[in-house]
Motif scaffolding. Structure first.
Motif, PDB file in Angstrom:
ATOM      1  N   ALA A 240      29.455  12.643   9.168  1.00 51.92           N
ATOM      2  CA  ALA A 240      28.957  12.279   7.834  1.00 51.92           C
ATOM      3  C   ALA A 240      27.671  13.035   7.519  1.00 51.92           C
ATOM      4  CB  ALA A 240      28.727  10.775   7.752  1.00 51.92           C
ATOM      5  N   GLY A 241      26.795  13.177   8.503  1.00 55.98           N
ATOM      6  CA  GLY A 241      25.549  13.919   8.309  1.00 55.98           C
ATOM      7  C   GLY A 241      25.796  15.370   7.963  1.00 55.98           C
ATOM      8  N   ILE A 242      26.786  15.954   8.595  1.00 53.65           N
ATOM      9  CA  ILE A 242      27.134  17.341   8.296  1.00 53.65           C
ATOM     10  C   ILE A 242      27.737  17.429   6.904  1.00 53.65           C
ATOM     11  CG2 ILE A 242      28.703  19.229   8.926  1.00 53.65           C
ATOM     12  CD1 ILE A 242      28.272  18.308  11.875  1.00 53.65           C
ATOM     13  N   ASP A 243      28.638  16.516   6.582  1.00 52.33           N
ATOM     14  CA  ASP A 243      29.328  16.550   5.291  1.00 52.33           C
ATOM     15  C   ASP A 243      28.377  16.398   4.106  1.00 52.33           C
ATOM     16  OD1 ASP A 243      31.718  16.914   6.600  1.00 52.33           O
ATOM     17  OD2 ASP A 243      32.330  14.804   6.457  1.00 52.33           O
ATOM     18  N   VAL A 244      27.367  15.549   4.220  1.00 52.82           N
ATOM     19  CA  VAL A 244      26.459  15.327   3.093  1.00 52.82           C
ATOM     20  C   VAL A 244      25.259  16.277   3.112  1.00 52.82           C
ATOM     21  CG1 VAL A 244      27.117  12.919   2.834  1.00 52.82           C
ATOM     22  CG2 VAL A 244      25.123  13.492   4.225  1.00 52.82           C
ATOM     23  N   GLY A 245      25.163  17.114   4.141  1.00 55.08           N
ATOM     24  CA  GLY A 245      24.098  18.114   4.179  1.00 55.08           C
ATOM     25  C   GLY A 245      22.850  17.696   4.924  1.00 55.08           C
ATOM     26  N   THR A 246      22.847  16.521   5.520  1.00 58.80           N
ATOM     27  CA  THR A 246      21.667  16.071   6.266  1.00 58.80           C
ATOM     28  C   THR A 246      21.342  17.025   7.414  1.00 58.80           C
ATOM     29  OG1 THR A 246      22.235  13.803   5.727  1.00 58.80           O
ATOM     30  CG2 THR A 246      20.650  14.113   7.490  1.00 58.80           C
ATOM     31  N   ALA A 247      22.374  17.598   8.019  1.00 57.48           N
ATOM     32  CA  ALA A 247      22.158  18.520   9.139  1.00 57.48           C
ATOM     33  C   ALA A 247      21.312  19.713   8.720  1.00 57.48           C
ATOM     34  CB  ALA A 247      23.493  18.970   9.705  1.00 57.48           C
ATOM     35  N   ARG A 248      21.406  20.126   7.476  1.00 67.37           N
ATOM     36  CA  ARG A 248      20.627  21.281   7.015  1.00 67.37           C
ATOM     37  C   ARG A 248      19.132  21.040   7.131  1.00 67.37           C
ATOM     38  NH1 ARG A 248      23.448  25.286   4.859  1.00 67.37           N
ATOM     39  NH2 ARG A 248      25.554  24.879   4.137  1.00 67.37           N
ATOM     40  N   ILE A 249      18.695  19.808   6.949  1.00 65.80           N
ATOM     41  CA  ILE A 249      17.273  19.475   7.093  1.00 65.80           C
ATOM     42  C   ILE A 249      16.839  19.715   8.530  1.00 65.80           C
ATOM     43  CG2 ILE A 249      15.582  17.605   6.980  1.00 65.80           C
ATOM     44  CD1 ILE A 249      17.430  16.385   4.750  1.00 65.80           C
ATOM     45  N   ILE A 250      17.656  19.259   9.452  1.00 66.86           N
ATOM     46  CA  ILE A 250      17.349  19.444  10.876  1.00 66.86           C
ATOM     47  C   ILE A 250      17.396  20.921  11.228  1.00 66.86           C
ATOM     48  CG2 ILE A 250      18.157  18.943  13.223  1.00 66.86           C
ATOM     49  CD1 ILE A 250      19.200  16.242  11.995  1.00 66.86           C
ATOM     50  N   TRP A 251      18.412  21.642  10.734  1.00 69.24           N
ATOM     51  CA  TRP A 251      18.523  23.068  11.028  1.00 69.24           C
ATOM     52  C   TRP A 251      17.329  23.834  10.460  1.00 69.24           C
ATOM     53  CZ3 TRP A 251      24.292  23.385   9.254  1.00 69.24           C
ATOM     54  CH2 TRP A 251      25.098  22.767  10.214  1.00 69.24           C
TER      55      TRP A 251
ATOM     56  N   GLU B  41      21.150  33.554  13.101  1.00 69.72           N
ATOM     57  CA  GLU B  41      22.394  32.836  12.839  1.00 69.72           C
ATOM     58  C   GLU B  41      22.454  31.625  13.749  1.00 69.72           C
ATOM     59  OE1 GLU B  41      25.719  36.073  11.455  1.00 69.72           O
ATOM     60  OE2 GLU B  41      25.718  35.449  13.525  1.00 69.72           O
ATOM     61  N   GLN B  42      22.915  30.535  13.203  1.00 69.74           N
ATOM     62  CA  GLN B  42      23.091  29.301  13.965  1.00 69.74           C
ATOM     63  C   GLN B  42      24.531  28.852  13.781  1.00 69.74           C
ATOM     64  OE1 GLN B  42      20.187  26.331  13.101  1.00 69.74           O
ATOM     65  NE2 GLN B  42      21.286  24.733  14.148  1.00 69.74           N
ATOM     66  N   ILE B  43      25.226  28.714  14.889  1.00 67.65           N
ATOM     67  CA  ILE B  43      26.628  28.328  14.858  1.00 67.65           C
ATOM     68  C   ILE B  43      26.790  27.080  15.711  1.00 67.65           C
ATOM     69  CG2 ILE B  43      28.985  29.053  15.396  1.00 67.65           C
ATOM     70  CD1 ILE B  43      27.680  31.984  15.299  1.00 67.65           C
ATOM     71  N   ALA B  44      27.365  26.046  15.131  1.00 69.01           N
ATOM     72  CA  ALA B  44      27.540  24.785  15.862  1.00 69.01           C
ATOM     73  C   ALA B  44      29.005  24.378  15.852  1.00 69.01           C
ATOM     74  CB  ALA B  44      26.692  23.687  15.241  1.00 69.01           C
ATOM     75  N   HIS B  45      29.441  23.818  16.967  1.00 70.75           N
ATOM     76  CA  HIS B  45      30.785  23.276  17.096  1.00 70.75           C
ATOM     77  C   HIS B  45      30.649  21.852  17.612  1.00 70.75           C
ATOM     78  CE1 HIS B  45      32.730  27.119  16.366  1.00 70.75           C
ATOM     79  NE2 HIS B  45      31.795  27.644  17.126  1.00 70.75           N
TER      80      HIS B  45
ATOM     81  N   CYS C 271      30.160  19.781  22.825  1.00 70.34           N
ATOM     82  CA  CYS C 271      29.651  20.288  21.557  1.00 70.34           C
ATOM     83  C   CYS C 271      28.660  21.412  21.876  1.00 70.34           C
ATOM     84  CB  CYS C 271      28.942  19.197  20.764  1.00 70.34           C
ATOM     85  SG  CYS C 271      30.052  17.924  20.153  1.00 70.34           S
ATOM     86  N   THR C 272      28.621  22.419  21.023  1.00 71.60           N
ATOM     87  CA  THR C 272      27.739  23.551  21.281  1.00 71.60           C
ATOM     88  C   THR C 272      26.927  23.909  20.051  1.00 71.60           C
ATOM     89  OG1 THR C 272      29.403  25.175  20.628  1.00 71.60           O
ATOM     90  CG2 THR C 272      29.335  24.565  22.962  1.00 71.60           C
ATOM     91  N   ILE C 273      25.807  24.555  20.312  1.00 69.95           N
ATOM     92  CA  ILE C 273      25.012  25.179  19.261  1.00 69.95           C
ATOM     93  C   ILE C 273      24.573  26.523  19.806  1.00 69.95           C
ATOM     94  CG2 ILE C 273      22.849  24.080  19.946  1.00 69.95           C
ATOM     95  CD1 ILE C 273      22.209  23.987  16.881  1.00 69.95           C
ATOM     96  N   GLU C 274      24.714  27.533  18.979  1.00 70.27           N
ATOM     97  CA  GLU C 274      24.413  28.895  19.413  1.00 70.27           C
ATOM     98  C   GLU C 274      23.485  29.547  18.398  1.00 70.27           C
ATOM     99  OE1 GLU C 274      26.817  33.017  20.481  1.00 70.27           O
ATOM    100  OE2 GLU C 274      27.927  31.236  19.908  1.00 70.27           O
ATOM    101  N   PHE C 275      22.500  30.270  18.909  1.00 67.40           N
ATOM    102  CA  PHE C 275      21.575  31.017  18.067  1.00 67.40           C
ATOM    103  C   PHE C 275      21.709  32.499  18.401  1.00 67.40           C
ATOM    104  CE2 PHE C 275      19.726  26.850  18.771  1.00 67.40           C
ATOM    105  CZ  PHE C 275      19.404  26.459  17.490  1.00 67.40           C
ATOM    106  N   ARG C 276      21.782  33.320  17.359  1.00 74.43           N
ATOM    107  CA  ARG C 276      21.855  34.773  17.539  1.00 74.43           C
ATOM    108  C   ARG C 276      20.933  35.438  16.531  1.00 74.43           C
ATOM    109  NH1 ARG C 276      28.331  35.685  17.504  1.00 74.43           N
ATOM    110  NH2 ARG C 276      28.193  34.519  15.574  1.00 74.43           N
ATOM    111  N   ILE C 277      20.363  36.537  16.928  1.00 73.10           N
ATOM    112  CA  ILE C 277      19.591  37.362  16.006  1.00 73.10           C
ATOM    113  C   ILE C 277      20.455  38.557  15.666  1.00 73.10           C
ATOM    114  CG2 ILE C 277      17.534  38.776  15.710  1.00 73.10           C
ATOM    115  CD1 ILE C 277      16.137  36.829  17.677  1.00 73.10           C
TER     116      ILE C 277
END
Length: 80
Positions: free
Chosen positions: A52-63, A38-42, A16-22
């Motif tokens: 489930a966390g991504i689907d319900v939007g919980t990840a947005r709090i962490i992001w 920009e934040q891109i996660a796979h 799994c990856t997470i990428e940050f770009r300006i």
């Protein structure tokens, strides 16, 4: 900057990856531009809980917290 999970000791699966770009974006109708993060996660092979966390939007709090932490760091150390 791209980060990749390399072990099973994390809530995301390996690879799994997470990428940050300006990126610079021009303000429409002007010659002005702004910088955006920009934040891109796979999340390949993510667990059902992570999905489930991504689907319900919980990840947005962490992001949002990650963005705040990065913003504070840039403001504190960005000009050094």
């Amino acid at each position: 900057m791209k980060f990749t999970v390399v072990s099973n000791d994390y809530f995301d699966a390996p690879e799994c990856t997470i990428e940050f770009r300006i990126v610079r974006r021009t303000v429409e109708g002007t010659s002005d531009s702004n910088l955006f993060l920009e934040q891109i996660a796979h999340a390949r092979r993510a667990s059902a809980v992570v999905k489930a966390g991504i689907d319900v939007g919980t990840a947005r709090i962490i992001w949002a917290q990650q963005e705040l932490n990065l913003r504070k760091t840039i403001l504190r150390y960005g000009n050094k």
